[in-house]
Design an enzyme around this catalytic site. Structure first.
Site, mmCIF file in Angstrom:
data_model
loop_
_atom_site.group_PDB
_atom_site.id
_atom_site.type_symbol
_atom_site.label_atom_id
_atom_site.label_comp_id
_atom_site.label_asym_id
_atom_site.label_seq_id
_atom_site.Cartn_x
_atom_site.Cartn_y
_atom_site.Cartn_z
ATOM 1 N N GLY A 39 0.814 -1.210 0.000
ATOM 2 C CA GLY A 39 0.000 0.000 0.000
ATOM 3 C C GLY A 39 0.851 1.266 0.000
ATOM 4 N N ASP A 40 0.188 2.398 -0.122
ATOM 5 C CA ASP A 40 0.875 3.684 -0.258
ATOM 6 C C ASP A 40 1.728 4.010 0.961
ATOM 7 O OD1 ASP A 40 1.192 6.262 -1.745
ATOM 8 O OD2 ASP A 40 0.266 7.046 0.072
ATOM 9 N N TYR A 142 -9.597 -5.439 10.888
ATOM 10 C CA TYR A 142 -8.946 -5.813 12.145
ATOM 11 C C TYR A 142 -9.474 -7.118 12.722
ATOM 12 C CZ TYR A 142 -7.014 -1.045 12.446
ATOM 13 O OH TYR A 142 -6.348 0.125 12.221
ATOM 14 N N LEU A 200 3.220 13.082 16.602
ATOM 15 C CA LEU A 200 3.933 13.042 17.876
ATOM 16 C C LEU A 200 5.404 12.669 17.700
ATOM 17 C CD1 LEU A 200 1.229 11.333 20.121
ATOM 18 C CD2 LEU A 200 1.707 13.772 19.837
ATOM 19 N N HIS A 260 -4.477 14.587 15.545
ATOM 20 C CA HIS A 260 -3.152 15.205 15.536
ATOM 21 C C HIS A 260 -3.080 16.481 16.377
ATOM 22 C CE1 HIS A 260 -2.213 12.319 12.543
ATOM 23 N NE2 HIS A 260 -2.796 12.927 11.537
#
Length: 515
Positions: A39-40, A142, A200, A260
């Site tokens: 994936g990207d 998941y 972070l 974020h």
């Protein structure tokens, strides 16, 4: 003590000595499984970060890497993908050599069903005591992955150190986040869960806690008596073209503010004396409502949604400015603004703490005005690299120097928030700045949980933001702003009365429908 007891003690000690080298060797072995390996995110950041980890971490003597996805890919094709993902200068023979060795340790596995994970877990159980699963896949995947891994990988074995990394989104509101957290808790312990927030691990943002700890005279000023306002801003020049199917389900509030920017705000305002301060600070943030939000959408976004999806346009905001209210004696009534947007004139990412005049010391500089401030800069205007700026009139420790950074005068002639660069003590990294994901992978390996999002803080964050996110979804068409607008222009536009906003936004259209 009789002779027999002495013999038994000697034999036990001797047996331990014999096994120590094997124990040490096991602790230096590592298996990494990247699910979503082609994936990207994996191609842009993860494989390069893992390569850097393998080169820098001397404690690793043996590393095996598995890339997995549902599609069938030959091992050769997969290794070519990894090779292209690792950035080496053509003239750097050492890097090219190490890259070749690293790639030879990468193996592709089709991970489509339970049998595939059973086969993978057989290899893991045989080879390593330290295992990292990096799930670079949507949350909908998941359950199946964790169920298979829990069934076949013996993740409760105390002799093995399992870590599971997850990428956002960690839910779309409080209830979905709680359900997702309960799903993870069904299979994993909290210490095995690492929710990634790459902000972070950013070179500048990661300096905030260290800066506060090493500047006690400044730390005592971080409260409502001295702080005038706090700004956490992340705006970018790119738009949503090519990814509107994701973005139009998320929006700027979920994409940036809830995670974020809120996490960064916690770094600035939390109590440094308590291990539970992150959670406590989050609990002190009042629920954000629609009235606390100023929303806008760049011109052309709605048309992009129509072209890329089956929807007939969109009213979702691509720019948001939120007023945050922190209760409690330390920060009550201090204005806090979180701002994020797309298709802006310049990329600006920074944390700005603006102080009242009473925070200044005897080093007052008349030419610098009356706005003492600290700015943690990722990029801002002409400043395209990380920097830490502190007004010279603030009591920064003379011995303070961020690890790996140097003091500089390169910004002396640069205008910074209306002040000359010479008004600031400035620090910049003295080496090439590594991407945040390099630090994410290193922190993951070393078990540094400070830069990951724990379950309790996540749920508190959604308690703060769910009402605002849902209200933003239902809001009428947002004020529009031209692509390439400055941050100041958009803030001024959304601060105007609604009727005036609409008239300006539709100046050349000839209509304004405001209800």
């Amino acid at each position: 003590m009789n002779m027999r007891v002495k013999e038994l003690i000697f034999l036990a000690i001797f047996a331990c000595i014999l096994t120590l080298p094997q124990i040490a060797a096991d602790l230096r072995t590592l298996d990494v499984i990247v699910v979503g390996a082609t994936g990207d995110l994996a191609k842009r950041y993860l494989w390069n970060a893992l390569y850097i980890l393998a080169q820098k971490e001397r404690n690793i003597t043996d590393i095996s890497l598995y890339g997995g996805a549902k599609s069938k890919v030959s091992n050769q094709a997969f290794q070519e993908i990894v090779t292209e993902s690792i950035r080496c200068d053509k003239s750097d023979s050492q890097c090219l050599k190490y890259r070749s060795e690293f790639v030879s340790r990468c193996q592709y596995e089709v991970l489509k069903d339970d049998a595939d994970y059973k086969r993978l877990c057989t290899w893991i159980n045989l080879n390593s005591s330290n295992i990292i699963f990096y799930l670079s896949v949507p949350p909908v995947a998941y359950r199946g992955i964790l169920q298979s891994v829990a069934s076949h990988c013996n993740i409760t074995d105390s002799s093995k150190n399992f870590k599971f990394a997850f990428e956002k989104p960690f839910g779309t509101d409080f209830q979905s986040s709680l359900s997702l957290s309960n799903l993870l808790a069904k299979y994993l312990s909290e210490k095995q869960i690492y929710r990634v927030d790459h902000f972070l691990s950013d070179a500048t943002i990661s300096q905030i806690s260290d800066f506060r700890a090493r500047n006690p005279d400044l730390e005592r000023l971080l409260n409502k008596r001295y702080v005038k306002r706090i700004e956490v801003t992340a705006v970018e020049t790119v738009g949503c073209q090519g990814r509107t199917s994701y973005y139009d389900r998320s929006g700027v509030v979920r994409d940036m503010l809830q995670n974020h920017l809120t996490e960064v705000l916690c770094l600035v305002t939390r109590d440094m004396t308590s291990e539970e301060s992150r959670l406590q600070l989050m609990k002190n943030i009042s629920t954000v409502t629609l009235e606390d939000l100023q929303l806008a959408q760049y011109k052309g976004y709605s048309e992009e949604v129509s072209m890329e999806t089956r929807k007939k346009g969109s009213s979702l905001a691509t720019f948001a400015r939120a007023r945050i209210r922190i209760t409690g004696p330390k920060w009550e009534n201090v204005p806090v603004w979180l701002t994020s947007g797309k298709q802006m004139r310049q990329k600006n990412v920074y944390v700005r703490i603006v102080f009242r005049r009473n925070a200044s010391n005897s080093r007052k500089i008349d030419a610098c005005g009356s706005t003492p401030q600290i700015v943690f800069v990722r990029c801002h205007g002409d400043m395209t690299s990380p920097a830490l700026l502190i007004s010279r009139e603030l009591p920064v420790s003379e011995s303070y120097l961020p690890p790996g950074w140097i003091e500089t005068e390169k910004f002396e002639n640069v205008s910074i928030f209306g002040q000359k660069g010479q008004c600031f003590v400035a620090f910049v990294p003295n080496t090439t700045v590594e991407h945040a994901y390099t630090h994410v992978i290193a922190n993951l390996f070393n078990g540094n949980r400070e830069d990951f999002v724990p379950t309790d803080a996540l749920l508190e964050s959604w308690r703060v933001w769910t009402e605002a996110a849902v209200s933003a979804d239902r809001a009428q068409r947002a004020t529009t702003y031209p692509k390439g607008s400055s941050l100041k222009t958009v803030v001024k536009l959304i601060s105007l009365p609604v009727q005036v906003q609409c008239l300006i936004s539709n100046l050349f259209v000839g209509r304004c429908d405001v209800r």
